[in-house]
Scaffold this motif. Structure first.
Motif, PDB file in Angstrom:
ATOM      1  N   UNK A   1       0.840  -1.197   0.000  1.00  0.00           N
ATOM      2  CA  UNK A   1       0.000   0.000   0.000  1.00  0.00           C
ATOM      3  C   UNK A   1       0.874   1.245   0.000  1.00  0.00           C
ATOM      4  N   UNK A   2       2.095   1.113   0.524  1.00  0.00           N
ATOM      5  CA  UNK A   2       3.033   2.226   0.563  1.00  0.00           C
ATOM      6  C   UNK A   2       3.796   2.313  -0.761  1.00  0.00           C
ATOM      7  N   UNK A   3       4.381   1.196  -1.180  1.00  0.00           N
ATOM      8  CA  UNK A   3       5.151   1.140  -2.432  1.00  0.00           C
ATOM      9  C   UNK A   3       4.729  -0.113  -3.183  1.00  0.00           C
ATOM     10  N   UNK A   4       4.254   0.069  -4.381  1.00  0.00           N
ATOM     11  CA  UNK A   4       3.775  -1.052  -5.189  1.00  0.00           C
ATOM     12  C   UNK A   4       4.874  -2.082  -5.405  1.00  0.00           C
ATOM     13  N   UNK A   5       4.523  -3.336  -5.257  1.00  0.00           N
ATOM     14  CA  UNK A   5       5.482  -4.413  -5.472  1.00  0.00           C
ATOM     15  C   UNK A   5       5.325  -5.084  -6.817  1.00  0.00           C
ATOM     16  N   UNK A   6       4.469  -4.546  -7.678  1.00  0.00           N
ATOM     17  CA  UNK A   6       4.187  -5.207  -8.948  1.00  0.00           C
ATOM     18  C   UNK A   6       5.347  -5.120  -9.938  1.00  0.00           C
ATOM     19  N   UNK A   7       6.129  -4.068  -9.889  1.00  0.00           N
ATOM     20  CA  UNK A   7       7.277  -3.936 -10.788  1.00  0.00           C
ATOM     21  C   UNK A   7       8.430  -3.309 -10.010  1.00  0.00           C
ATOM     22  N   UNK A   8       9.633  -3.714 -10.348  1.00  0.00           N
ATOM     23  CA  UNK A   8      10.816  -3.174  -9.685  1.00  0.00           C
ATOM     24  C   UNK A   8      10.927  -1.672  -9.944  1.00  0.00           C
ATOM     25  N   UNK A   9      11.178  -0.922  -8.881  1.00  0.00           N
ATOM     26  CA  UNK A   9      11.306   0.527  -8.995  1.00  0.00           C
ATOM     27  C   UNK A   9      12.642   0.974  -8.402  1.00  0.00           C
ATOM     28  N   UNK A  10      13.149   2.093  -8.909  1.00  0.00           N
ATOM     29  CA  UNK A  10      14.319   2.728  -8.311  1.00  0.00           C
ATOM     30  C   UNK A  10      13.838   3.600  -7.171  1.00  0.00           C
ATOM     31  N   UNK A  11      14.328   3.322  -5.973  1.00  0.00           N
ATOM     32  CA  UNK A  11      13.921   4.070  -4.792  1.00  0.00           C
ATOM     33  C   UNK A  11      15.150   4.738  -4.193  1.00  0.00           C
ATOM     34  N   UNK A  12      15.065   6.037  -4.021  1.00  0.00           N
ATOM     35  CA  UNK A  12      16.106   6.778  -3.316  1.00  0.00           C
ATOM     36  C   UNK A  12      15.588   7.094  -1.929  1.00  0.00           C
ATOM     37  N   UNK A  13      16.494   7.107  -0.958  1.00  0.00           N
ATOM     38  CA  UNK A  13      16.119   7.326   0.431  1.00  0.00           C
ATOM     39  C   UNK A  13      17.041   8.387   1.029  1.00  0.00           C
ATOM     40  N   UNK A  14      16.453   9.391   1.642  1.00  0.00           N
ATOM     41  CA  UNK A  14      17.226  10.392   2.375  1.00  0.00           C
ATOM     42  C   UNK A  14      17.119  10.043   3.847  1.00  0.00           C
ATOM     43  N   UNK A  15      18.276   9.730   4.440  1.00  0.00           N
ATOM     44  CA  UNK A  15      18.318   9.332   5.850  1.00  0.00           C
ATOM     45  C   UNK A  15      19.748   9.503   6.358  1.00  0.00           C
ATOM     46  N   UNK A  16      19.943   9.240   7.630  1.00  0.00           N
ATOM     47  CA  UNK A  16      21.280   9.296   8.223  1.00  0.00           C
ATOM     48  C   UNK A  16      22.132   8.179   7.625  1.00  0.00           C
ATOM     49  N   UNK A  17      23.281   8.536   7.086  1.00  0.00           N
ATOM     50  CA  UNK A  17      24.142   7.527   6.464  1.00  0.00           C
ATOM     51  C   UNK A  17      25.548   7.490   7.054  1.00  0.00           C
ATOM     52  N   UNK A  18      25.742   8.153   8.183  1.00  0.00           N
ATOM     53  CA  UNK A  18      27.048   8.065   8.823  1.00  0.00           C
ATOM     54  C   UNK A  18      27.270   6.619   9.238  1.00  0.00           C
ATOM     55  N   UNK A  19      28.403   6.051   8.861  1.00  0.00           N
ATOM     56  CA  UNK A  19      28.654   4.639   9.117  1.00  0.00           C
ATOM     57  C   UNK A  19      28.555   4.313  10.602  1.00  0.00           C
ATOM     58  N   UNK A  20      29.158   5.123  11.458  1.00  0.00           N
ATOM     59  CA  UNK A  20      29.119   4.840  12.898  1.00  0.00           C
ATOM     60  C   UNK A  20      27.691   4.815  13.422  1.00  0.00           C
ATOM     61  N   UNK A  21      26.840   5.734  12.940  1.00  0.00           N
ATOM     62  CA  UNK A  21      25.449   5.774  13.396  1.00  0.00           C
ATOM     63  C   UNK A  21      24.637   4.660  12.762  1.00  0.00           C
ATOM     64  N   UNK A  22      24.898   4.382  11.505  1.00  0.00           N
ATOM     65  CA  UNK A  22      24.096   3.417  10.763  1.00  0.00           C
ATOM     66  C   UNK A  22      24.294   1.987  11.165  1.00  0.00           C
ATOM     67  N   UNK A  23      25.363   1.685  11.855  1.00  0.00           N
ATOM     68  CA  UNK A  23      25.623   0.300  12.210  1.00  0.00           C
ATOM     69  C   UNK A  23      25.141  -0.074  13.603  1.00  0.00           C
ATOM     70  N   UNK A  24      24.321   0.760  14.204  1.00  0.00           N
ATOM     71  CA  UNK A  24      23.823   0.476  15.543  1.00  0.00           C
ATOM     72  C   UNK A  24      22.343   0.127  15.495  1.00  0.00           C
ATOM     73  N   UNK A  25      21.976  -0.860  16.250  1.00  0.00           N
ATOM     74  CA  UNK A  25      20.581  -1.259  16.362  1.00  0.00           C
ATOM     75  C   UNK A  25      19.917  -0.445  17.468  1.00  0.00           C
TER      76      UNK A  25
END
Length: 186
Positions: A71-95
């Protein structure tokens, strides 16, 4: 050990000639729907962190979880999705829930990381970057959908929606995952 800042913020980024090649490489790394991979471009713009996603089984695709996801993103066909989010490696590797447990999921920096993994498992190409004004067009170029961490919006350039859509393809859909769990379509 330096304390990691998980709060949304625009990290210090490296700017250098030919950064576009990094984004082209990242999109290529994430472009095989048979071997879904999420590509994360770090603020240094020289490192692409590939994260294997795994392909959803036909039973998983029929589940309520995936029905809600589609309902959020159609799964019927492959799409290119870009995401803006925190990408600092130190921050991104923490759960977020169990910061010392392996494997790290990135949910402290990107609260909707699990959604991204599930979206990727449907065969979508996912490229994640920080959204800095120097790379906004590069990260959004050719995207069908842009997913944005709502916590990052105050740190984006004021015309980020117009700039993003100017280089996107298809429906130019923008989805915002707010920090209070709401999901909005712009």
């Amino acid at each position: 050990m330096e304390k990691v800042n998980f709060d949304p913020h625009m990290p210090q980024v490296d700017i250098w000639p030919d950064m576009e090649k990094t984004f082209i490489s990242a999109r290529q790394a994430a472009s095989n729907p048979d071997k879904p991979t999420m590509a994360i471009v770090t603020p240094g713009h020289r490192i692409v962190v590939p994260i294997p996603v795994g392909k959803a089984t036909s039973d998983q695709r029929q589940s309520k979880r995936y029905a809600n996801l589609q309902e959020i993103i159609s799964g019927s066909a492959s799409q290119n999705i870009s995401v803006i989010a925190m990408t600092e490696v130190a921050a991104g590797l923490q759960d977020r829930l169990t910061p010392d447990a392996l494997p790290y999921t990135g949910s402290r920096a990107i609260p909707f990381f699990g959604y991204l993994m599930a979206i990727g498992s449907l065969g979508h190409s996912i490229l994640v970057f920080e959204g800095h004004s120097s790379t906004l067009k590069m990260g959004c170029r050719g995207a069908d959908v842009l997913v944005v961490d709502g916590g990052m919006i105050p740190f984006l350039q004021s015309d980020w929606i117009t700039v993003s859509r100017s280089v996107m393809q298809g429906g130019r859909e923008i989805i915002v995952f707010q920090r209070d769990q709401r999901i909005e379509k712009l």
